[in-house]
Design a protein around this motif. Sequence first.
Motif, PDB file in Angstrom:
ATOM      1  N   ARG A 122      69.373   5.239  35.696  1.00 49.45           N
ATOM      2  CA  ARG A 122      69.470   4.094  34.785  1.00 49.45           C
ATOM      3  C   ARG A 122      69.245   4.491  33.339  1.00 49.45           C
ATOM      4  O   ARG A 122      69.860   3.938  32.434  1.00 49.45           O
ATOM      5  CB  ARG A 122      68.440   3.018  35.172  1.00 49.45           C
ATOM      6  N   PHE A 123      68.353   5.451  33.110  1.00 50.04           N
ATOM      7  CA  PHE A 123      67.922   5.758  31.749  1.00 50.04           C
ATOM      8  C   PHE A 123      68.748   6.840  31.062  1.00 50.04           C
ATOM      9  O   PHE A 123      68.821   6.871  29.838  1.00 50.04           O
ATOM     10  CB  PHE A 123      66.459   6.217  31.754  1.00 50.04           C
ATOM     11  N   SER A 124      69.352   7.749  31.826  1.00 53.42           N
ATOM     12  CA  SER A 124      69.968   8.941  31.237  1.00 53.42           C
ATOM     13  C   SER A 124      71.438   8.715  30.902  1.00 53.42           C
ATOM     14  O   SER A 124      72.095   7.838  31.466  1.00 53.42           O
ATOM     15  CB  SER A 124      69.846  10.116  32.203  1.00 53.42           C
ATOM     16  N   HIS A 125      71.956   9.549  29.987  1.00 57.99           N
ATOM     17  CA  HIS A 125      73.391   9.509  29.715  1.00 57.99           C
ATOM     18  C   HIS A 125      74.131  10.192  30.869  1.00 57.99           C
ATOM     19  O   HIS A 125      73.533  10.859  31.716  1.00 57.99           O
ATOM     20  CB  HIS A 125      73.719  10.145  28.367  1.00 57.99           C
ATOM     21  N   GLU A 126      75.434  10.045  30.902  1.00 57.39           N
ATOM     22  CA  GLU A 126      76.209  10.426  32.084  1.00 57.39           C
ATOM     23  C   GLU A 126      76.643  11.887  32.113  1.00 57.39           C
ATOM     24  O   GLU A 126      77.287  12.314  33.070  1.00 57.39           O
ATOM     25  CB  GLU A 126      77.434   9.510  32.207  1.00 57.39           C
ATOM     26  N   ARG A 127      76.305  12.659  31.100  1.00 53.70           N
ATOM     27  CA  ARG A 127      76.578  14.094  31.184  1.00 53.70           C
ATOM     28  C   ARG A 127      75.442  14.731  31.978  1.00 53.70           C
ATOM     29  O   ARG A 127      74.349  14.957  31.451  1.00 53.70           O
ATOM     30  CB  ARG A 127      76.685  14.724  29.798  1.00 53.70           C
ATOM     31  N   ARG A 128      75.722  14.987  33.212  1.00 54.12           N
ATOM     32  CA  ARG A 128      74.703  15.513  34.125  1.00 54.12           C
ATOM     33  C   ARG A 128      75.198  16.790  34.795  1.00 54.12           C
ATOM     34  O   ARG A 128      75.123  16.954  36.010  1.00 54.12           O
ATOM     35  CB  ARG A 128      74.350  14.455  35.176  1.00 54.12           C
ATOM     36  N   ASN A 129      75.702  17.694  33.965  1.00 52.27           N
ATOM     37  CA  ASN A 129      76.249  18.945  34.504  1.00 52.27           C
ATOM     38  C   ASN A 129      75.158  19.854  35.058  1.00 52.27           C
ATOM     39  O   ASN A 129      75.332  20.478  36.098  1.00 52.27           O
ATOM     40  CB  ASN A 129      77.038  19.689  33.416  1.00 52.27           C
ATOM     41  N   VAL A 130      74.025  19.935  34.337  1.00 52.58           N
ATOM     42  CA  VAL A 130      72.922  20.806  34.747  1.00 52.58           C
ATOM     43  C   VAL A 130      71.608  20.044  34.615  1.00 52.58           C
ATOM     44  O   VAL A 130      71.311  19.491  33.549  1.00 52.58           O
ATOM     45  CB  VAL A 130      72.858  22.087  33.897  1.00 52.58           C
ATOM     46  N   ILE A 131      70.835  20.021  35.691  1.00 48.32           N
ATOM     47  CA  ILE A 131      69.507  19.399  35.686  1.00 48.32           C
ATOM     48  C   ILE A 131      68.480  20.442  36.116  1.00 48.32           C
ATOM     49  O   ILE A 131      68.686  21.172  37.087  1.00 48.32           O
ATOM     50  CB  ILE A 131      69.444  18.187  36.631  1.00 48.32           C
ATOM     51  N   GLY A 132      67.381  20.521  35.363  1.00 49.21           N
ATOM     52  CA  GLY A 132      66.301  21.436  35.703  1.00 49.21           C
ATOM     53  C   GLY A 132      65.138  20.708  36.343  1.00 49.21           C
ATOM     54  O   GLY A 132      64.831  19.566  35.976  1.00 49.21           O
ATOM     55  N   VAL A 135      71.773  22.075  39.997  1.00 47.13           N
ATOM     56  CA  VAL A 135      70.325  21.876  39.959  1.00 47.13           C
ATOM     57  C   VAL A 135      69.633  23.241  39.929  1.00 47.13           C
ATOM     58  O   VAL A 135      69.873  24.088  40.792  1.00 47.13           O
ATOM     59  CB  VAL A 135      69.829  21.053  41.171  1.00 47.13           C
ATOM     60  N   CYS A 136      68.790  23.432  38.915  1.00 48.11           N
ATOM     61  CA  CYS A 136      68.043  24.683  38.755  1.00 48.11           C
ATOM     62  C   CYS A 136      66.553  24.381  38.878  1.00 48.11           C
ATOM     63  O   CYS A 136      66.063  23.406  38.296  1.00 48.11           O
ATOM     64  CB  CYS A 136      68.318  25.312  37.400  1.00 48.11           C
ATOM     65  N   PRO A 192      66.565  32.788  31.175  1.00 50.96           N
ATOM     66  CA  PRO A 192      67.567  33.294  30.215  1.00 50.96           C
ATOM     67  C   PRO A 192      67.548  32.477  28.921  1.00 50.96           C
ATOM     68  O   PRO A 192      67.466  31.251  28.944  1.00 50.96           O
ATOM     69  CB  PRO A 192      68.893  33.112  30.963  1.00 50.96           C
ATOM     70  N   GLU A 193      67.628  33.161  27.794  1.00 47.10           N
ATOM     71  CA  GLU A 193      67.569  32.482  26.511  1.00 47.10           C
ATOM     72  C   GLU A 193      68.750  31.549  26.275  1.00 47.10           C
ATOM     73  O   GLU A 193      68.644  30.568  25.547  1.00 47.10           O
ATOM     74  CB  GLU A 193      67.492  33.517  25.374  1.00 47.10           C
ATOM     75  N   ASP A 194      69.882  31.856  26.908  1.00 52.32           N
ATOM     76  CA  ASP A 194      71.080  31.049  26.681  1.00 52.32           C
ATOM     77  C   ASP A 194      71.236  29.919  27.701  1.00 52.32           C
ATOM     78  O   ASP A 194      72.278  29.275  27.763  1.00 52.32           O
ATOM     79  CB  ASP A 194      72.330  31.935  26.690  1.00 52.32           C
ATOM     80  N   LEU A 195      70.196  29.664  28.493  1.00 56.75           N
ATOM     81  CA  LEU A 195      70.260  28.576  29.477  1.00 56.75           C
ATOM     82  C   LEU A 195      70.057  27.235  28.780  1.00 56.75           C
ATOM     83  O   LEU A 195      69.136  27.067  27.977  1.00 56.75           O
ATOM     84  CB  LEU A 195      69.181  28.768  30.556  1.00 56.75           C
ATOM     85  N   ILE A 218      61.341  21.034  26.802  1.00 54.49           N
ATOM     86  CA  ILE A 218      61.789  20.642  25.467  1.00 54.49           C
ATOM     87  C   ILE A 218      62.564  21.770  24.797  1.00 54.49           C
ATOM     88  O   ILE A 218      63.556  21.550  24.095  1.00 54.49           O
ATOM     89  CB  ILE A 218      60.589  20.195  24.605  1.00 54.49           C
ATOM     90  N   ASP A 219      62.136  23.013  25.060  1.00 55.70           N
ATOM     91  CA  ASP A 219      62.822  24.168  24.466  1.00 55.70           C
ATOM     92  C   ASP A 219      64.246  24.342  24.993  1.00 55.70           C
ATOM     93  O   ASP A 219      65.152  24.719  24.246  1.00 55.70           O
ATOM     94  CB  ASP A 219      62.034  25.448  24.742  1.00 55.70           C
ATOM     95  N   TYR A 220      64.438  24.075  26.287  1.00 55.57           N
ATOM     96  CA  TYR A 220      65.715  24.407  26.931  1.00 55.57           C
ATOM     97  C   TYR A 220      66.663  23.217  27.106  1.00 55.57           C
ATOM     98  O   TYR A 220      67.828  23.400  27.442  1.00 55.57           O
ATOM     99  CB  TYR A 220      65.459  25.062  28.303  1.00 55.57           C
ATOM    100  N   ILE A 221      66.177  22.011  26.888  1.00 56.27           N
ATOM    101  CA  ILE A 221      67.020  20.841  27.128  1.00 56.27           C
ATOM    102  C   ILE A 221      67.952  20.594  25.943  1.00 56.27           C
ATOM    103  O   ILE A 221      67.612  20.873  24.791  1.00 56.27           O
ATOM    104  CB  ILE A 221      66.146  19.595  27.410  1.00 56.27           C
ATOM    105  N   ASN A 222      69.130  20.095  26.235  1.00 52.87           N
ATOM    106  CA  ASN A 222      70.098  19.758  25.189  1.00 52.87           C
ATOM    107  C   ASN A 222      69.690  18.485  24.443  1.00 52.87           C
ATOM    108  O   ASN A 222      68.950  17.649  24.995  1.00 52.87           O
ATOM    109  CB  ASN A 222      71.488  19.552  25.798  1.00 52.87           C
ATOM    110  N   PRO A 223      70.177  18.315  23.215  1.00 50.62           N
ATOM    111  CA  PRO A 223      69.896  17.079  22.471  1.00 50.62           C
ATOM    112  C   PRO A 223      70.291  15.826  23.265  1.00 50.62           C
ATOM    113  O   PRO A 223      71.269  15.831  24.008  1.00 50.62           O
ATOM    114  CB  PRO A 223      70.752  17.226  21.214  1.00 50.62           C
ATOM    115  N   GLU A 224      69.486  14.806  23.098  1.00 46.47           N
ATOM    116  CA  GLU A 224      69.645  13.501  23.749  1.00 46.47           C
ATOM    117  C   GLU A 224      69.512  13.562  25.268  1.00 46.47           C
ATOM    118  O   GLU A 224      69.975  12.680  25.989  1.00 46.47           O
ATOM    119  CB  GLU A 224      70.965  12.830  23.331  1.00 46.47           C
TER     120      GLU A 224
END
Length: 341
Positions: free
Chosen positions: A158-168, A192-193, A218-221, A243-249
């Motif tokens: 309900r709360f998240s945007h619909e781009r859900r390609n990768v979830i940690g 899912v990682c 990995p730094e590029d994750l 917070i370091d690895y998550i994409n904006p929004e």
Amino acid sequence: MLNTVYQLVRPRQFEVVFKDITMDDKHVIVHPTHLSICNADQRYYQGLRAEAVLKKKLPMALIHEGIGRVIYDPTGHFEQGTLVVMIPNTPVEQDEIIAENYLRSSKFRASGFDGFMQEYVSMEPDRLVILPEDINLSVAAFTEIVSVSYHAIQRFLRFSHERRNVIGVWGDGNLGYITSLLLKKLLPNTKVCVFGVNEYKLNDFSFVDDTYLVTDIPEDLHLDHAFECVGGAAASKAINQIIDYINPEGTISIMGVSEDLAPINTRMVLEKGLRIFGSSRSGRADFQGLINLYKEHPEVVNHLEKIVGAEIKVRSIADMTKAFESDIHKIMGKTVMIWDN
């Protein structure tokens, strides 16, 4: 009817008390058969809660994860012998906005009033959900904690945007295992990682796409969203790593319980426009939704069998103490008491 209740009167000490159960036409009588020990039970058992909390809550029967058989139902909802999961959350009102498990007026078993360590439990029929007869009973015993993950994921959807390609998912314990398993089943096209501290535990997450040690990411994750299932003293580190690895929004779901405050990097929360939400406990809709998931995808139960730890038959206070002491020293898995009282 006289009922036998096994209460924790002080840390590491159970005592038997006898209480009357009023037989009326509104309550169902259930005989517990399988009970699962939760970390919250252990905090009471070991005396890890604040002294003021222990003084206020004890004596109290522990356990809020359990199943049983209906022995008497004047309401007509269940046949005698029906296998049911017992819902510990007990609301006394309804709200059109706030869910039953967040209402401050709601009661919760083994946190303020007696849990399921009783010979019989009197419950209103809407606090019981019928289980499949062929389900693994030890897995069914910890339906409650699985429903908590199910609830958090439903809120996330309900709360998240619909781009859900990768979830940690941060956490390699029981909660992380359950949450990542449900995520893969409910979002099969999402990668899912799982991030943890024990490589041997991460090896059990065979159903996810990738696993990483938190010291070797990995730094590029990059992640679209994340779930924190760590709690305790390490919660702050886990949240800040997310917070370091998550994409904006992105959206961060906090699920781990911590007794102390957890400082987080609010500057990057603001810069990335992150959404952080917490989830706790669950309600009837979550239990029913989870049971439906079990029926549609029995392989979920098969995976959950891997986190069944010790199965201990309990007939006496000495057996109860043995079960709780054994649970303290477990490495992984859920300790289930086969309630033979």
